[in-house]
Every structure is written in structure tokens, then in C-alpha cells.
Design an enzyme around this catalytic site. Structure first.
Site, PDB file in Angstrom:
ATOM      1  N   TYR A  20       0.297  14.638  19.569  1.00  0.00           N
ATOM      2  CA  TYR A  20       0.785  14.010  18.338  1.00  0.00           C
ATOM      3  C   TYR A  20       1.475  12.684  18.639  1.00  0.00           C
ATOM      4  O   TYR A  20       1.330  11.724  17.885  1.00  0.00           O
ATOM      5  CB  TYR A  20       1.686  14.978  17.549  1.00  0.00           C
ATOM      6  N   ARG A  78      -1.188  10.186  18.788  1.00  0.00           N
ATOM      7  CA  ARG A  78      -1.702   9.869  17.437  1.00  0.00           C
ATOM      8  C   ARG A  78      -0.681   9.016  16.671  1.00  0.00           C
ATOM      9  O   ARG A  78      -1.059   8.073  15.960  1.00  0.00           O
ATOM     10  CB  ARG A  78      -2.014  11.150  16.667  1.00  0.00           C
ATOM     11  N   VAL A 123      -2.719  11.875   7.237  1.00  0.00           N
ATOM     12  CA  VAL A 123      -1.291  12.009   7.619  1.00  0.00           C
ATOM     13  C   VAL A 123      -0.776  10.712   8.243  1.00  0.00           C
ATOM     14  O   VAL A 123       0.291  10.691   8.832  1.00  0.00           O
ATOM     15  CB  VAL A 123      -1.116  13.190   8.618  1.00  0.00           C
ATOM     16  N   HIS A 143      -1.583  17.052   3.490  1.00  0.00           N
ATOM     17  CA  HIS A 143      -1.494  17.624   4.839  1.00  0.00           C
ATOM     18  C   HIS A 143      -0.292  17.111   5.612  1.00  0.00           C
ATOM     19  O   HIS A 143      -0.249  17.234   6.833  1.00  0.00           O
ATOM     20  CB  HIS A 143      -2.789  17.341   5.630  1.00  0.00           C
ATOM     21  N   CYS A 168      12.442  20.384  11.283  1.00  0.00           N
ATOM     22  CA  CYS A 168      13.200  21.262  12.188  1.00  0.00           C
ATOM     23  C   CYS A 168      12.666  22.684  12.134  1.00  0.00           C
ATOM     24  O   CYS A 168      12.452  23.254  11.061  1.00  0.00           O
ATOM     25  CB  CYS A 168      14.687  21.254  11.797  1.00  0.00           C
ATOM     26  N   CYS A 183      16.198  24.835  10.876  1.00  0.00           N
ATOM     27  CA  CYS A 183      16.775  24.721   9.516  1.00  0.00           C
ATOM     28  C   CYS A 183      15.793  24.119   8.515  1.00  0.00           C
ATOM     29  O   CYS A 183      16.090  24.043   7.326  1.00  0.00           O
ATOM     30  CB  CYS A 183      18.058  23.873   9.575  1.00  0.00           C
ATOM     31  N   GLU A 211     -22.189   8.860   4.695  1.00  0.00           N
ATOM     32  CA  GLU A 211     -23.033  10.062   4.871  1.00  0.00           C
ATOM     33  C   GLU A 211     -22.993  10.932   3.615  1.00  0.00           C
ATOM     34  O   GLU A 211     -21.977  10.938   2.904  1.00  0.00           O
ATOM     35  CB  GLU A 211     -22.467  10.924   6.031  1.00  0.00           C
TER      36      GLU A 211
HETATM   37  N1  APR Z   1     -15.610   4.713   4.990  1.00  0.00           N
HETATM   38  C1  APR Z   1     -15.648   5.882   4.304  1.00  0.00           C
HETATM   39  N2  APR Z   1     -15.978   7.069   4.869  1.00  0.00           N
HETATM   40  C2  APR Z   1     -16.279   7.056   6.178  1.00  0.00           C
HETATM   41  C3  APR Z   1     -16.256   5.891   6.964  1.00  0.00           C
HETATM   42  C4  APR Z   1     -15.902   4.673   6.315  1.00  0.00           C
HETATM   43  N3  APR Z   1     -15.836   3.508   6.971  1.00  0.00           N
HETATM   44  N4  APR Z   1     -16.589   6.227   8.241  1.00  0.00           N
HETATM   45  C5  APR Z   1     -16.829   7.560   8.232  1.00  0.00           C
HETATM   46  N5  APR Z   1     -16.654   8.056   7.004  1.00  0.00           N
HETATM   47  C6  APR Z   1     -16.769   9.448   6.534  1.00  0.00           C
HETATM   48  C7  APR Z   1     -17.629  10.356   7.377  1.00  0.00           C
HETATM   49  O1  APR Z   1     -18.994  10.265   6.962  1.00  0.00           O
HETATM   50  C8  APR Z   1     -17.026  11.733   7.054  1.00  0.00           C
HETATM   51  O2  APR Z   1     -17.698  12.318   5.930  1.00  0.00           O
HETATM   52  O3  APR Z   1     -15.470  10.004   6.601  1.00  0.00           O
HETATM   53  C9  APR Z   1     -15.588  11.424   6.662  1.00  0.00           C
HETATM   54  C10 APR Z   1     -14.550  11.941   7.643  1.00  0.00           C
HETATM   55  O4  APR Z   1     -14.646  13.345   7.633  1.00  0.00           O
HETATM   56  P1  APR Z   1     -13.646  14.180   8.565  1.00  0.00           P
HETATM   57  O5  APR Z   1     -13.590  13.569   9.911  1.00  0.00           O
HETATM   58  O6  APR Z   1     -14.018  15.615   8.408  1.00  0.00           O
HETATM   59  O7  APR Z   1     -12.208  13.925   7.907  1.00  0.00           O
HETATM   60  P2  APR Z   1     -11.605  14.619   6.623  1.00  0.00           P
HETATM   61  O8  APR Z   1     -12.650  14.922   5.621  1.00  0.00           O
HETATM   62  O9  APR Z   1     -10.456  13.797   6.186  1.00  0.00           O
HETATM   63  O10 APR Z   1     -11.030  16.011   7.227  1.00  0.00           O
HETATM   64  C11 APR Z   1     -10.269  16.827   6.363  1.00  0.00           C
HETATM   65  O11 APR Z   1      -9.726  18.280   8.219  1.00  0.00           O
HETATM   66  O12 APR Z   1      -9.193  18.400  10.437  1.00  0.00           O
HETATM   67  C12 APR Z   1      -8.677  18.502   9.169  1.00  0.00           C
HETATM   68  O13 APR Z   1      -6.488  18.108   8.487  1.00  0.00           O
HETATM   69  C13 APR Z   1      -7.634  17.448   8.944  1.00  0.00           C
HETATM   70  O14 APR Z   1      -7.177  16.170   6.950  1.00  0.00           O
HETATM   71  C14 APR Z   1      -8.212  16.577   7.843  1.00  0.00           C
HETATM   72  C15 APR Z   1      -9.187  17.512   7.158  1.00  0.00           C
END
Ligand code: APR
EC number: 2.3.1.286
Length: 245
Positions: free
Chosen positions: A66, A69, A106, A122, A130, A133, A217
Site C-alpha cells: 500500500y 501504491r 481509492v 471502496h 485505527c 478505536c 473494451e
Molecule cells: N479509459 C477508460 N477505461 C479504461 C481505460 C481508459 N483509458 N483503460 C482501461 N480501461 C478499462 C478496462 O477495459 C477495464 O474494463 O478499465 C477497466 C478496469 O477494470 P478493472 O481493472 O477491473 O478495475 P475496476 O473495474 O475499477 O475494479 C473494480 O475491483 O480489485 C477491485 O477494489 C478493486 O475497485 C476495484 C474493483
């Protein structure tokens, strides 16, 4: 493109706008996604970093990940898609409409771009909570993990929602209500695979909202969307807001 003209018209007239974002909107800011080709879960097993069990097993390793990140997020800047959503909020509110931005991210970039009506489903990497607490507090610029609670001195954890954990109090109810009442729902940059966030688009569609998705996608939401812009968030937001009087 008929769909885009129709979507622009609907958005320009919408009274109740609800937006859901995912990691894809922050990718142009240099923040990695999770499930993309080069997403975080390709190199890190979420069961080792993003569950309460992982943290109990090895808090140092989880905090080190973390901290890495958090550093990336502090170096990142909101991109034009974040700013476009803050501008959209201002325009909808200025004409007496309602607006809510629900994010799964996040990274805090929506708040830094000026979004006000914001729900962080999220949690937020820049806050800790904490373990004793429950006090939430902002993480200092530089800190040696694990941070200690300023109130009781005990160890604090990242203030994010791990797999298997509940969402922050009231966050889901607020998000669900906004999407159930929306006349225009926009879903940007999420794979729409993680519940309950993934249901928000379906809730809006079932309630009669005009549903637009922006994602390079297709996702499980694509078949429902009235318009699915197969583009990145920056290009997609630009196209949606173009020509707005
Ligand atoms: N603009 C828009 N979308 C994009 C871009 C871009 N430039 N580049 C990639 N993507 C799309 C991908 O095609 C994919 O569908 O963003 C999406 C990212 O998907 P994930 O990586 O699964 O992220 P997310 O959907 O936010 O995940 C949801 O999963 O792991 C947990 O808590 C984590 O909040 C996260 C949650």
C-alpha cells in the site's frame, strides 16, 4: 454517430445524473488498473494483499504494497476525464439538477479534480483507520508503515475496503438511490465485475435511465447500455461533453 448525438442531447437535458467510475479513468494518470493486461492483479495475488486475512497474516507485506501504491497516487494528477466529470457536475447542478459521482477508485483523484457530490465506495488510500478505536485519519506525506493512531497510539490499517469486507456505512445506500432515480447513468472505466458496484448500471437501466458506458473494451454492462463508447475515458468524456451549450 446517431448514438452519440442522442446521448449528448439526453445528457444536456438530464435532471438526475449518476456516474460510476473504475480504475480505467485513472489509467491515463499513470495509476495501474487491476484486470487489464498490465493490471495489478496480473503481478500481485489479491489474496496476498487485499483481504483481511492477508493483512492478519503479514501486515508488513500488505503495508509495504500500500505504501508503494500511495506513493504512485501522490505522484499522479487528475486527468482531463476527472476534470470533465467535475465540470459535468457543475453544469448539472447549475441548472437545478442532481448529480452523484460514485467511484470504486481509492486514489482520491476525483476529489482533487474538484468533484463534490462524491461517494468513495471502496475507501481512500490516503487515509488510515485505527484497528483499535476505529479513528480515520489522513496519512502524512511521509510515514513509516504501519502508521499509529494519533488518538490511541495503536496500529492503523489502510482505510480501503478489502475483498469480503463491508462497504463504508451508508455509501451503498446513497449510491443505489442515485442510480435508481437517475434519468442519465454514466459508467466509465470499470470492468463491471465486482459487486455490488457492478449492479449500479443495471439498477439504473431497470429504472428507465439512459445508460452510457465508456470503455475501450466490452463489459457485462455493454449489452444493456444505450450507448457504449469504445474509447478511453479522456476521449469518451470529450465526445460526450462536446458542443454542450
Ligand atoms: N479509459 C477508460 N477505461 C479504461 C481505460 C481508459 N483509458 N483503460 C482501461 N480501461 C478499462 C478496462 O477495459 C477495464 O474494463 O478499465 C477497466 C478496469 O477494470 P478493472 O481493472 O477491473 O478495475 P475496476 O473495474 O475499477 O475494479 C473494480 O475491483 O480489485 C477491485 O477494489 C478493486 O475497485 C476495484 C474493483
Amino acid at each position: 454517430m446517431e448514438g452519440l448525438a442522442e446521448a449528448r442531447k439526453r445528457l444536456a437535458q438530464a435532471q438526475r445524473v449518476a456516474v460510476l467510475t473504475g480504475a480505467g479513468i485513472s489509467k491515463p494518470s499513470g495509476i495501474p488498473t487491476f484486470r487489464d493486461a498490465e493490471g495489478l492483479w496480473k503481478n500481485f495475488n489479491p489474496l496476498d494483499y487485499a483481504t483481511p486475512e492477508a493483512y492478519a497474516r503479514d501486515p508488513e507485506r500488505v503495508w509495504a504494497w500500500y505504501a508503494w501504491r500511495i506513493q504512485k497516487v501522490r505522484e499522479a494528477k487528475p486527468n482531463p476525464a476527472h476534470h470533465a466529470l467535475a465540470e459535468l457536475e457543475r453544469r448539472v447542478l447549475a441548472r437545478g439538477g442532481s448529480f452523484l459521482l460514485v467511484t470504486q477508485n481509492v486514489d482520491g483523484l476525483h476529489a482533487r479534480a474538484g468533484s463534490q457530490n462524491l461517494v468513495e465506495l471502496h475507501g481512500n488510500l490516503l487515509r488510515a483507520r485505527c484497528e483499535a478505536c476505529g479513528k480515520r485519519f489522513p496519512l502524512p506525506e511521509a510515514f513509516t508503515p504501519p502508521p499509529l493512531c494519533p488518538a490511541c497510539g495503536q496500529r492503523a490499517r489502510p482505510d480501503v475496503v478489502w475483498f469480503g469486507e463491508l462497504l463504508p456505512e451508508g455509501a451503498w445506500e446513497k449510491a443505489e438511490k442515485a442510480f435508481a432515480e437517475a434519468d442519465f447513468a454514466l459508467v466509465v472505466g470499470t470492468s463491471a465485475e465486482v459487486e455490488p458496484a457492478a449492479s449500479l448500471g443495471r439498477i439504473a437501466f431497470a429504472s428507465g435511465a439512459y445508460l452510457v458506458e465508456v470503455n475501450p473494451e466490452p463489459t457485462p454492462l455493454t449489452p444493456l447500455a444505450h450507448l457504449s463508447l469504445r474509447t478511453g475515458a479522456v476521449e469518451g468524456m470529450e465526445a460526450l461533453l462536446a458542443g454542450w451549450s
